[in-house]
Write a protein that holds these residues in place. Structure first.
Motif, short mmCIF file in Angstrom:
data_model
loop_
_atom_site.label_atom_id
_atom_site.label_comp_id
_atom_site.label_asym_id
_atom_site.label_seq_id
_atom_site.Cartn_x
_atom_site.Cartn_y
_atom_site.Cartn_z
N ALA A 1 0.83 -1.21 0.00
CA ALA A 1 0.00 0.00 0.00
C ALA A 1 0.86 1.25 0.00
CB ALA A 1 -0.93 -0.01 1.21
N ILE A 2 1.92 1.25 0.80
CA ILE A 2 2.86 2.38 0.81
C ILE A 2 3.43 2.59 -0.58
CG2 ILE A 2 5.08 3.21 1.69
CD1 ILE A 2 4.44 1.57 4.26
N VAL B 1 -0.29 5.12 -0.84
CA VAL B 1 -1.27 5.32 0.22
C VAL B 1 -0.61 6.01 1.41
CG1 VAL B 1 -2.93 4.22 1.76
CG2 VAL B 1 -2.54 3.28 -0.53
N GLU B 2 -1.25 7.02 1.94
CA GLU B 2 -0.71 7.77 3.07
C GLU B 2 -1.37 7.31 4.38
OE1 GLU B 2 -1.20 11.90 2.28
OE2 GLU B 2 0.18 11.90 0.57
N ASP B 3 -0.71 7.63 5.48
CA ASP B 3 -1.23 7.36 6.83
C ASP B 3 -1.52 5.89 7.07
OD1 ASP B 3 -1.12 10.07 7.48
OD2 ASP B 3 -3.14 10.44 6.72
N THR B 4 -0.68 5.01 6.49
CA THR B 4 -0.88 3.58 6.71
C THR B 4 -0.52 3.18 8.14
OG1 THR B 4 1.37 3.05 5.96
CG2 THR B 4 -0.40 3.04 4.29
N ALA B 5 0.24 4.01 8.85
CA ALA B 5 0.61 3.67 10.22
C ALA B 5 -0.56 3.86 11.18
CB ALA B 5 1.80 4.52 10.67
N LEU C 1 -7.47 1.03 4.59
CA LEU C 1 -7.58 -0.29 3.99
C LEU C 1 -8.41 -0.33 2.72
CD1 LEU C 1 -7.99 -2.11 7.38
CD2 LEU C 1 -6.00 -2.24 5.87
N ASP C 2 -9.35 0.61 2.55
CA ASP C 2 -10.16 0.61 1.33
C ASP C 2 -9.75 1.71 0.36
OD1 ASP C 2 -11.01 2.70 2.92
OD2 ASP C 2 -13.17 2.29 2.69
N ALA C 3 -8.57 2.32 0.58
CA ALA C 3 -8.07 3.34 -0.35
C ALA C 3 -7.78 2.71 -1.71
CB ALA C 3 -6.80 3.98 0.22
N GLU D 1 -5.43 -1.63 -5.23
CA GLU D 1 -4.46 -1.96 -6.27
C GLU D 1 -3.41 -2.94 -5.75
OE1 GLU D 1 -1.29 0.30 -9.30
OE2 GLU D 1 -2.16 1.36 -7.59
N ALA D 2 -2.96 -2.72 -4.51
CA ALA D 2 -1.94 -3.58 -3.93
C ALA D 2 -2.42 -5.01 -3.79
CB ALA D 2 -1.53 -3.02 -2.57
N LEU D 3 -3.64 -5.20 -3.29
CA LEU D 3 -4.14 -6.56 -3.09
C LEU D 3 -4.45 -7.23 -4.43
CD1 LEU D 3 -4.67 -8.62 -0.94
CD2 LEU D 3 -6.97 -7.70 -0.64
N GLU D 4 -4.92 -6.44 -5.39
CA GLU D 4 -5.14 -7.00 -6.73
C GLU D 4 -3.83 -7.47 -7.34
OE1 GLU D 4 -9.08 -4.40 -8.15
OE2 GLU D 4 -7.05 -3.72 -8.68
N TRP D 5 -2.78 -6.70 -7.16
CA TRP D 5 -1.46 -7.07 -7.69
C TRP D 5 -0.94 -8.34 -7.01
CZ3 TRP D 5 3.54 -6.37 -5.15
CH2 TRP D 5 4.63 -6.63 -6.01
#
Length: 433
Positions: free
Chosen positions: A214-215, A219-223, A232-234, A239-243
């Motif tokens: 995600a980073i 995606v920002e503010d993942t921490a 989580l739904d950004a 895109e990350a989970l699809e990849w």
């Protein structure tokens, strides 16, 4: 509810750069002869015989701090250690000190199990020189420092140079982008140089790997902010989970989920040409690989990046003032530059600050084994690991969703939308506190 601020008498003073007890006795772990007996819980989440290393470090600290004894208890995985620490604390059975995930911070605070270090030391400015800011920040909340960095890491990319050569790839040019990673992993598999081109573990710490992706997708503010997770739904997360799933479907990764514990063994056996894993496995790989291997920062999608990871030293709110001061003494001793360097070299975890990297032993080690410096250098693009209230529950929810998507039981976008909604419900009592 913020953890209460306790006013504790400081039973320790700084002398010659070390914290030395000035008084011992009373209840808790303090004996009638002025000695203090501590119990420390610690996990092992990487390969290698690290219990012996911990015993050596503890022995050197107790020798240096006369009157303090420490029973170091290996307590399983991080999750096991957290569960045991919570259970034992409810019956006031310990521990006095524990190595736990940085992401457990809010859970420990909410349970009023730990003390802020300002109650044990009225001048914590020394920590700013000893630790890298990215690692120090993960122990901070509500304007307090709650723990000291110890076995810290980032995710790094390992590649088998022999497999690269056999596949016709340049062994000195590991992938630096997602596109290059897919191309090189496919080349490895198509050539037959390894069964799989790539393995990214999705169990146990799958949420950590997902945060990295995600980073890398911007995606920002993942921490998380104040213990609240809302990335989580950004679009970048989707895109990350699809990849991730596309690589399991294409066959360049094992289908379904990939085990955290077995991934390093697959790499050592030549079953996979590339793996993502903690830098904490660096010494394990170095000690057991019968091939040349490289270590590099994680590849970028729209940007490079990795979450930090690993565990910090927490002082538990039990015993008397002398017991807590003694626990802090040992925590500080374990993080001294020479010991941080030794722990890094013998475990593979990242030495936690510039003072450790400037020791003669660490300078020589990094010159001989430059792979060790990769995780340190990646801190420039690293962010804190996702840290939330109800951390164990939230982490498991993320891991369950990842598993459902990778095994074909759910689609990435609706699964992540539902996940964020469910986590919003779990964290609703903590909003705006």
């Amino acid at each position: 509810m913020s953890a209460p601020r306790r006013t504790l008498a400081l039973a320790a003073t700084l002398s010659a750069g070390a914290l030395v007890l000035t008084a011992c006795g009373g209840g808790g772990g303090a004996g009638s002869d002025g000695s203090v007996d501590l119990t420390m819980y610690y996990p092992v989440a990487v390969g290698g015989p690290l219990t012996d290393v911990v015993d050596d470090l503890i022995a050197s600290c107790t020798e240096e701090n006369e009157g303090i004894s420490v029973e170091a208890v290996y307590s399983g995985t991080y999750a096991d250690t957290m569960t045991k620490a919570q259970t034992a604390s409810r019956s006031n059975q310990g521990p006095d000190l524990a190595v736990l995930l940085t992401t457990d911070l809010y859970t420990l605070m909410d349970g009023e199990l730990i003390v802020p270090l300002s109650t044990l030391d009225d001048d914590l400015s020394w920590t700013e020189d000893r630790f890298y800011p990215a690692y120090l920040a993960s122990g901070q909340a509500e304007d307090e420092l709650w723990s000291l960095p110890f076995q810290r890491s980032t995710i790094v990319q390992y590649h088998n140079k022999d497999v690269f050569e056999e596949a016709g790839l340049d062994p000195e040019a590991p992938p630096t982008t997602w596109d290059e990673l897919e191309e090189q992993a496919a080349t490895i598999q198509d050539s037959g140089a390894a069964e799989y081109g790539l393995e990214i573990p999705s169990t146990q710490f799958g949420n950590w790997m997902f945060q990295a992706m995600a980073i890398q997708s911007g995606v920002e503010d993942t921490a998380g902010v104040d213990g609240i997770v809302d990335y989580l739904d950004a679009p970048g997360s989707v895109e990350a989970l699809e990849w991730w799933r596309s690589m399991t479907e294409s066959g360049i990764m094992p289908s379904g989920t990939t085990e955290w514990a077995s991934t390093p063994e697959d790499f050592l056996q030549g079953r996979t040409g590339i793996m993502w894993h903690t830098t904490g496995n660096l010494t394990n790989v170095r000690s057991n690989a019968d091939f040349d291997f490289g270590v590099s920062i994680l590849p970028a999608n729209t940007q490079p990046g990795s979450p930090t990871g690993g565990g910090n030293l927490y002082v538990f709110d039990r015993g008397d003032e002398e017991t807590r001061a003694a626990a802090y003494t040992i925590a500080r001793c374990l993080t001294e530059p020479e010991r941080a360097a030794e722990w890094s070299m013998r475990s593979g975890y990242v030495a936690t600050g510039p003072e450790a990297w400037e020791t003669d032993t660490m300078v020589d080690y990094a010159e001989e084994f430059p792979q060790a410096a990769v995780a340190r250098d990646q801190l420039e693009v690293a962010v804190g690991e996702t840290t939330s209230h109800e951390n164990g529950r939230v982490s498991q929810m993320i891991n369950d969703t990842i598993a459902a998507v990778l095994t074909g039981q759910a689609e990435p976008e609706p699964a992540l939308t539902q996940l964020q909604s469910d986590i919003d419900g779990v964290l609703a009592p903590y909003q705006g506190r």
